[in-house]
Design a protein around this motif. Sequence first.
Motif, short mmCIF file in Angstrom:
data_model
loop_
_atom_site.label_atom_id
_atom_site.label_comp_id
_atom_site.label_asym_id
_atom_site.label_seq_id
_atom_site.Cartn_x
_atom_site.Cartn_y
_atom_site.Cartn_z
N HIS A 63 25.00 29.27 43.49
CA HIS A 63 23.85 28.40 43.66
C HIS A 63 22.96 28.35 42.41
O HIS A 63 22.27 27.37 42.17
N LEU A 64 22.99 29.43 41.63
CA LEU A 64 22.23 29.45 40.37
C LEU A 64 22.99 28.78 39.23
O LEU A 64 22.44 28.59 38.15
N GLY A 65 24.25 28.49 39.47
CA GLY A 65 25.06 27.85 38.44
C GLY A 65 25.66 28.80 37.43
O GLY A 65 26.12 28.38 36.37
N THR A 66 25.67 30.10 37.75
CA THR A 66 26.21 31.08 36.80
C THR A 66 27.59 31.59 37.22
O THR A 66 28.17 32.39 36.50
N PHE A 67 28.10 31.14 38.36
CA PHE A 67 29.41 31.62 38.83
C PHE A 67 30.52 30.78 38.21
O PHE A 67 30.49 29.56 38.26
N GLU A 68 31.46 31.47 37.64
CA GLU A 68 32.68 30.83 37.14
C GLU A 68 33.81 31.81 37.42
O GLU A 68 33.75 32.97 37.00
N LEU A 69 34.81 31.33 38.16
CA LEU A 69 35.92 32.21 38.52
C LEU A 69 36.82 32.42 37.31
O LEU A 69 37.72 31.64 37.04
N ALA A 70 36.51 33.47 36.56
CA ALA A 70 37.30 33.81 35.38
C ALA A 70 37.19 35.31 35.16
O ALA A 70 36.14 35.91 35.39
N LEU A 71 38.27 35.93 34.76
CA LEU A 71 38.27 37.38 34.56
C LEU A 71 37.37 37.81 33.42
O LEU A 71 36.90 38.95 33.39
N ASP A 72 37.12 36.92 32.47
CA ASP A 72 36.25 37.30 31.35
C ASP A 72 34.78 37.00 31.61
O ASP A 72 33.94 37.20 30.75
N ASN A 73 34.45 36.54 32.82
CA ASN A 73 33.06 36.31 33.19
C ASN A 73 32.39 37.66 33.43
O ASN A 73 32.79 38.41 34.33
N PRO A 74 31.36 38.00 32.61
CA PRO A 74 30.73 39.32 32.76
C PRO A 74 30.07 39.53 34.12
O PRO A 74 30.02 40.66 34.62
N GLU A 75 29.59 38.46 34.75
CA GLU A 75 28.97 38.60 36.07
C GLU A 75 30.01 38.99 37.12
O GLU A 75 29.77 39.86 37.96
N VAL A 76 31.15 38.35 37.08
CA VAL A 76 32.22 38.67 38.03
C VAL A 76 32.72 40.09 37.78
O VAL A 76 32.93 40.86 38.73
N ARG A 77 32.88 40.45 36.54
CA ARG A 77 33.36 41.81 36.22
C ARG A 77 32.36 42.88 36.65
O ARG A 77 32.75 43.92 37.18
N SER A 78 31.08 42.64 36.42
CA SER A 78 30.08 43.65 36.80
C SER A 78 29.97 43.79 38.32
O SER A 78 29.86 44.89 38.85
N ASN A 79 30.03 42.66 39.03
CA ASN A 79 30.00 42.73 40.49
C ASN A 79 31.24 43.42 41.04
O ASN A 79 31.16 44.23 41.97
N SER A 80 32.38 43.12 40.47
CA SER A 80 33.62 43.76 40.92
C SER A 80 33.58 45.26 40.64
O SER A 80 33.97 46.07 41.50
N GLY A 81 33.10 45.64 39.46
CA GLY A 81 32.99 47.06 39.14
C GLY A 81 32.02 47.79 40.05
O GLY A 81 32.27 48.92 40.47
#
Length: 175
Positions: A63-81
């Motif tokens: 909803h903030l426009g910062t989500f991108e489904l990609a392994l190199d996305n730091p937000e996705v990596r930090s949430n997954s970690g």
Amino acid sequence: MVMTMVPLLAALSILQMVSGSVLEAFEQVLLTNPALLILVPVQIGTAGNLGSIMCSRLSTQLHLGTFELALDNPEVRSNSGAVLGLGITVFALVGIAAWAIGRALGGTLSLVEVLTISLVSGTLLAVFVIVVSLVAVSTSYRLGYNPDDTTIPVVTNVCDITGVLILFAVISVVL
């Protein structure tokens, strides 16, 4: 929203019945090992909570426009970690608590056996939660549904049945 949720909840209810059938198949194993009986609801409940956390964070990013489904996305990596680290910590503590309660109830499994079962199945489940959450949020958005409405019921129900299957697969290997 009702037209979206009713078919989804009906399909998820069928999945819950499958999960119950798996539990019934392993009833004797659970009754003879109280520590394992304790692990079942805690494991699937914790996986559901981890999935809810992950989906909520991803939906917010979407909803903030910062989500991108990609392994190199730091937000996705930090949430997954974060979800993986939280899962490993919680499942280790759950294993120790289940062993202690199981011993108090007359169980014979060792701490190493219960801790191994809890940690291995919990870690596998946490990885599964991460993958399912990413796919659920991305798919929901692509299909035009609000991920806030659809992803948490999907992830928690899918994790219920998968958690039971993973737990009993690990039990079969360890015991």
